[in-house]
Design a protein around this motif. Structure first.
Motif: not given
Length: 325
Positions: A173-179
């Motif tokens: 998946t993408g960057p963990a900072r995204y909700v």
């Protein structure tokens, strides 16, 4: 239909059913003709639509659906596309405010970034501007949120792979900072914990956060394959293409050696080899809900400003198969 019917439509004469009139005008547009001036509609106002870059096909899907529904309601949509190093979301907002927009719809904007400040949105609400925020939820913003049910999407994908016999299931998946990513990681962990046969599996080594791109998917795919994953769930279809590329480069076949599940169900996933099993995002339903929310608020109608979750759908194709014993 008859030439007389077409003539009545083009000359804006009465006696033509609404559906017939719309069919004629659609044909005029599709065939590349210009509508007569008398048929041009006056705009009820401008509505801003801010999206990320359009390289991920899911964002053009949102843009087209939202623009179509806005135009049908008489509003003129103004599409603002963010690109790395280009115009910032805040700059687009100011441009739209300077042009007197009636509302703004944000798709995967800074509201989806858990590290970003929310005052940019609270300021818009304080001035009474209707806004809708798609795919990303933040406390403290008095607005309508439209979200894909990320937890449910993980349950569908993981259960499908588990039913095929996979226990070493990875998540790219993408960057963990995204909700949405935070929620999907939570959903993935919960789905894995609920399944028989997952005891003793180290989930930390089976979760890889990288970029939402083909290259990011390829990097995550290599890491997860090396960790022993026999099935990989991806945060987007674009990432899934990268995972499939990594598998091919490592001499593995899909789905013979590795099963891959995408996310979103963007166009052309039936034409990749093999066609991609994916978790469909209800783009049409989410777009309609976002448009309805801002239009109702523009009209002064009461709006229940909260988060609305939309159910995913597992689309079975040929990129997943039984685990090899």
């Amino acid at each position: 239909m008859s030439e007389a019917t077409v003539s009545r439509v083009l000359n804006d004469k009465p006696g033509v059913a609404v559906a017939t009139r719309q069919a004629v005008l659609t044909a005029v547009d599709v065939l590349g003709y210009e509508r007569p001036g008398k048929l041009s509609r006056n705009s009820a106002g401008l509505v801003g639509l801010i999206t990320p870059e359009l390289t991920n096909p899911v964002f053009p899907m949102f843009a087209q659906s939202i623009e179509t529904q806005m135009a049908a309601a008489g509003f003129t949509p103004v599409l603002c596309t963010q690109t790395p190093g280009g115009v910032h979301e805040d700059e687009y907002v100011q441009m739209l405010l300077d042009r007197g927009v009636s509302a703004i719809v944000f798709v995967s904007g800074y509201h989806a970034d858990s590290r970003a400040a929310i005052d940019r949105y609270t300021a818009l609400r304080e001035r009474g501007l209707p806004i809708a925020l798609v795919n990303g939820y933040r406390e403290g913003i008095d607005a309508t949120f439209i979200s894909h049910d990320d937890h449910a999407s993980m349950r569908l994908a993981v259960r499908h792979l588990r039913d095929l016999g996979h226990t070493r299931i990875g998540f790219a998946t993408g960057p963990a900072r995204y909700v949405p990513v935070e929620r999907r990681i939570e959903g993935f962990r919960a789905a894995m914990a609920d399944l028989d046969g997952s005891d003793g599996v180290d989930l930390d080594e089976l979760i890889c956060t990288t970029l939402f791109s083909v290259e990011g998917g390829a990097a995550a795919g290599r890491q997860l394959i090396e960790a022993g994953a026999t099935g990989i769930v991806c945060g987007s279809d674009v990432m899934a293409l990268g995972v499939m590329r990594a598998a091919t480069q490592l001499g593995l076949s899909v789905p013979g050696d590795l099963s891959v599940v995408g996310g979103d169900d963007v166009p052309f996933m039936t034409f990749v080899d093999p066609p991609l099993t994916t978790v469909r995002m209800d783009v049409m339903g989410m777009a309609e809900a976002a448009v309805t929310a801002v239009l109702e608020e523009i009209a002064g109608e009461p709006v229940d400003r909260r988060e609305y979750l939309f159910d995913p759908e597992l689309i079975l194709r040929e990129s997943t198969g039984p685990v090899r014993r």
